[in-house]
Design a protein around this motif. Structure first.
Motif, PDB file in Angstrom:
ATOM      1  N   ILE A  42     -19.826   5.552  -0.884  1.00 37.46           N
ATOM      2  CA  ILE A  42     -18.481   6.106  -0.790  1.00 37.46           C
ATOM      3  C   ILE A  42     -17.620   5.221   0.117  1.00 37.46           C
ATOM      4  O   ILE A  42     -16.456   4.959  -0.182  1.00 37.46           O
ATOM      5  N   ALA A  43     -18.178   4.745   1.207  1.00 35.93           N
ATOM      6  CA  ALA A  43     -17.417   3.973   2.187  1.00 35.93           C
ATOM      7  C   ALA A  43     -17.140   2.535   1.741  1.00 35.93           C
ATOM      8  O   ALA A  43     -16.037   2.019   1.950  1.00 35.93           O
ATOM      9  N   LEU A  44     -18.111   1.873   1.140  1.00 37.92           N
ATOM     10  CA  LEU A  44     -17.954   0.455   0.808  1.00 37.92           C
ATOM     11  C   LEU A  44     -16.803   0.165  -0.155  1.00 37.92           C
ATOM     12  O   LEU A  44     -16.024  -0.753   0.100  1.00 37.92           O
ATOM     13  N   PRO A  45     -16.641   0.901  -1.243  1.00 40.24           N
ATOM     14  CA  PRO A  45     -15.505   0.594  -2.125  1.00 40.24           C
ATOM     15  C   PRO A  45     -14.151   0.758  -1.430  1.00 40.24           C
ATOM     16  O   PRO A  45     -13.233  -0.003  -1.685  1.00 40.24           O
ATOM     17  N   GLY A  46     -14.052   1.747  -0.558  1.00 39.18           N
ATOM     18  CA  GLY A  46     -12.806   1.923   0.187  1.00 39.18           C
ATOM     19  C   GLY A  46     -12.506   0.713   1.053  1.00 39.18           C
ATOM     20  O   GLY A  46     -11.368   0.242   1.130  1.00 39.18           O
ATOM     21  N   THR A  47     -13.531   0.188   1.685  1.00 37.00           N
ATOM     22  CA  THR A  47     -13.381  -1.000   2.516  1.00 37.00           C
ATOM     23  C   THR A  47     -12.973  -2.187   1.652  1.00 37.00           C
ATOM     24  O   THR A  47     -12.095  -2.967   2.018  1.00 37.00           O
ATOM     25  N   LEU A  48     -13.600  -2.321   0.498  1.00 37.74           N
ATOM     26  CA  LEU A  48     -13.266  -3.418  -0.409  1.00 37.74           C
ATOM     27  C   LEU A  48     -11.845  -3.291  -0.956  1.00 37.74           C
ATOM     28  O   LEU A  48     -11.079  -4.253  -0.943  1.00 37.74           O
ATOM     29  N   CYS A  49     -11.508  -2.122  -1.434  1.00 43.26           N
ATOM     30  CA  CYS A  49     -10.216  -1.923  -2.102  1.00 43.26           C
ATOM     31  C   CYS A  49      -9.020  -1.997  -1.169  1.00 43.26           C
ATOM     32  O   CYS A  49      -7.920  -2.329  -1.608  1.00 43.26           O
ATOM     33  N   THR A  50      -9.206  -1.676   0.076  1.00 46.22           N
ATOM     34  CA  THR A  50      -8.092  -1.687   1.018  1.00 46.22           C
ATOM     35  C   THR A  50      -8.045  -2.956   1.863  1.00 46.22           C
ATOM     36  O   THR A  50      -7.240  -3.054   2.781  1.00 46.22           O
ATOM     37  N   PRO A  52      -7.081  -6.538   3.207  1.00 51.23           N
ATOM     38  CA  PRO A  52      -5.802  -7.263   3.140  1.00 51.23           C
ATOM     39  C   PRO A  52      -5.765  -8.382   2.090  1.00 51.23           C
ATOM     40  O   PRO A  52      -4.695  -8.745   1.613  1.00 51.23           O
ATOM     41  N   HIS A  53      -6.901  -8.897   1.705  1.00 48.73           N
ATOM     42  CA  HIS A  53      -6.939  -9.954   0.686  1.00 48.73           C
ATOM     43  C   HIS A  53      -6.211  -9.535  -0.585  1.00 48.73           C
ATOM     44  O   HIS A  53      -5.548 -10.343  -1.236  1.00 48.73           O
ATOM     45  N   TRP A  54      -6.305  -8.255  -0.950  1.00 50.29           N
ATOM     46  CA  TRP A  54      -5.735  -7.787  -2.210  1.00 50.29           C
ATOM     47  C   TRP A  54      -4.214  -7.671  -2.177  1.00 50.29           C
ATOM     48  O   TRP A  54      -3.601  -7.434  -3.222  1.00 50.29           O
ATOM     49  N   THR A  55      -3.604  -7.848  -1.022  1.00 48.07           N
ATOM     50  CA  THR A  55      -2.143  -7.796  -0.950  1.00 48.07           C
ATOM     51  C   THR A  55      -1.507  -9.125  -1.344  1.00 48.07           C
ATOM     52  O   THR A  55      -0.305  -9.189  -1.542  1.00 48.07           O
ATOM     53  N   ALA A  56      -2.299 -10.187  -1.460  1.00 54.57           N
ATOM     54  CA  ALA A  56      -1.774 -11.492  -1.877  1.00 54.57           C
ATOM     55  C   ALA A  56      -1.277 -11.402  -3.315  1.00 54.57           C
ATOM     56  O   ALA A  56      -1.861 -10.704  -4.137  1.00 54.57           O
ATOM     57  N   PRO A  57      -0.190 -12.097  -3.645  1.00 52.05           N
ATOM     58  CA  PRO A  57       0.379 -12.012  -4.983  1.00 52.05           C
ATOM     59  C   PRO A  57      -0.587 -12.404  -6.112  1.00 52.05           C
ATOM     60  O   PRO A  57      -0.529 -11.844  -7.194  1.00 52.05           O
ATOM     61  N   ASP A  58      -1.485 -13.342  -5.856  1.00 50.85           N
ATOM     62  CA  ASP A  58      -2.388 -13.786  -6.916  1.00 50.85           C
ATOM     63  C   ASP A  58      -3.777 -13.156  -6.834  1.00 50.85           C
ATOM     64  O   ASP A  58      -4.697 -13.556  -7.522  1.00 50.85           O
ATOM     65  N   ALA A  59      -3.948 -12.153  -5.989  1.00 55.66           N
ATOM     66  CA  ALA A  59      -5.244 -11.496  -5.833  1.00 55.66           C
ATOM     67  C   ALA A  59      -5.551 -10.644  -7.055  1.00 55.66           C
ATOM     68  O   ALA A  59      -4.666 -10.024  -7.625  1.00 55.66           O
ATOM     69  N   SER A  60      -6.808 -10.616  -7.447  1.00 54.18           N
ATOM     70  CA  SER A  60      -7.190  -9.872  -8.637  1.00 54.18           C
ATOM     71  C   SER A  60      -8.653  -9.465  -8.571  1.00 54.18           C
ATOM     72  O   SER A  60      -9.479 -10.172  -7.996  1.00 54.18           O
ATOM     73  N   TRP A  61      -8.974  -8.333  -9.197  1.00 54.39           N
ATOM     74  CA  TRP A  61     -10.370  -7.896  -9.331  1.00 54.39           C
ATOM     75  C   TRP A  61     -11.014  -8.542 -10.548  1.00 54.39           C
ATOM     76  O   TRP A  61     -12.188  -8.364 -10.810  1.00 54.39           O
ATOM     77  N   CYS A  62     -10.240  -9.277 -11.306  1.00 53.05           N
ATOM     78  CA  CYS A  62     -10.750  -9.817 -12.570  1.00 53.05           C
ATOM     79  C   CYS A  62     -11.967 -10.721 -12.380  1.00 53.05           C
ATOM     80  O   CYS A  62     -12.836 -10.759 -13.223  1.00 53.05           O
ATOM     81  N   SER A  63     -11.994 -11.472 -11.314  1.00 54.82           N
ATOM     82  CA  SER A  63     -13.131 -12.337 -11.035  1.00 54.82           C
ATOM     83  C   SER A  63     -13.870 -11.762  -9.843  1.00 54.82           C
ATOM     84  O   SER A  63     -13.553 -12.068  -8.705  1.00 54.82           O
ATOM     85  N   SER A  64     -14.804 -10.879 -10.111  1.00 58.33           N
ATOM     86  CA  SER A  64     -15.496 -10.200  -9.006  1.00 58.33           C
ATOM     87  C   SER A  64     -16.405 -11.162  -8.275  1.00 58.33           C
ATOM     88  O   SER A  64     -16.916 -12.108  -8.856  1.00 58.33           O
ATOM     89  N   PRO A  65     -16.609 -10.924  -6.965  1.00 54.35           N
ATOM     90  CA  PRO A  65     -17.471 -11.796  -6.165  1.00 54.35           C
ATOM     91  C   PRO A  65     -18.915 -11.742  -6.594  1.00 54.35           C
ATOM     92  O   PRO A  65     -19.384 -10.864  -7.213  1.00 54.35           O
TER      93      PRO A  65
END
Length: 65
Positions: A42-50, A52-65
């Motif tokens: 429950i905690a890990l996805p929240g940490t991932l989704c929030t 700051p990296h995802w606030t970049a204009p070109d950030a995307s989940w399309c290429s997962s780590p």
């Protein structure tokens, strides 16, 4: 030519922790262990989704780590 995109190492580590928790949940020997793992899941996805990296204009989940 642009260098290949690289996810921040800490995001890769968080994603691996999430995958590891899923794998451990399948193998959990007790209800208490399952509960602890569910809390992590429950905690890990929240940490991932929030992150700051995802606030970049070109950030995307399309290429997962």
């Amino acid at each position: 030519m642009r260098p290949p995109f690289r996810f921040p190492e800490h995001l890769i580590t968080l994603r691996k922790a999430w995958q590891q928790a899923h794998a451990e949940l399948v193998q959990a020997p007790t209800e208490a262990a399952m509960t602890a793992l569910r809390h992590r899941l429950i905690a890990l996805p929240g940490t991932l989704c929030t992150h700051p990296h995802w606030t970049a204009p070109d950030a995307s989940w399309c290429s997962s780590p």
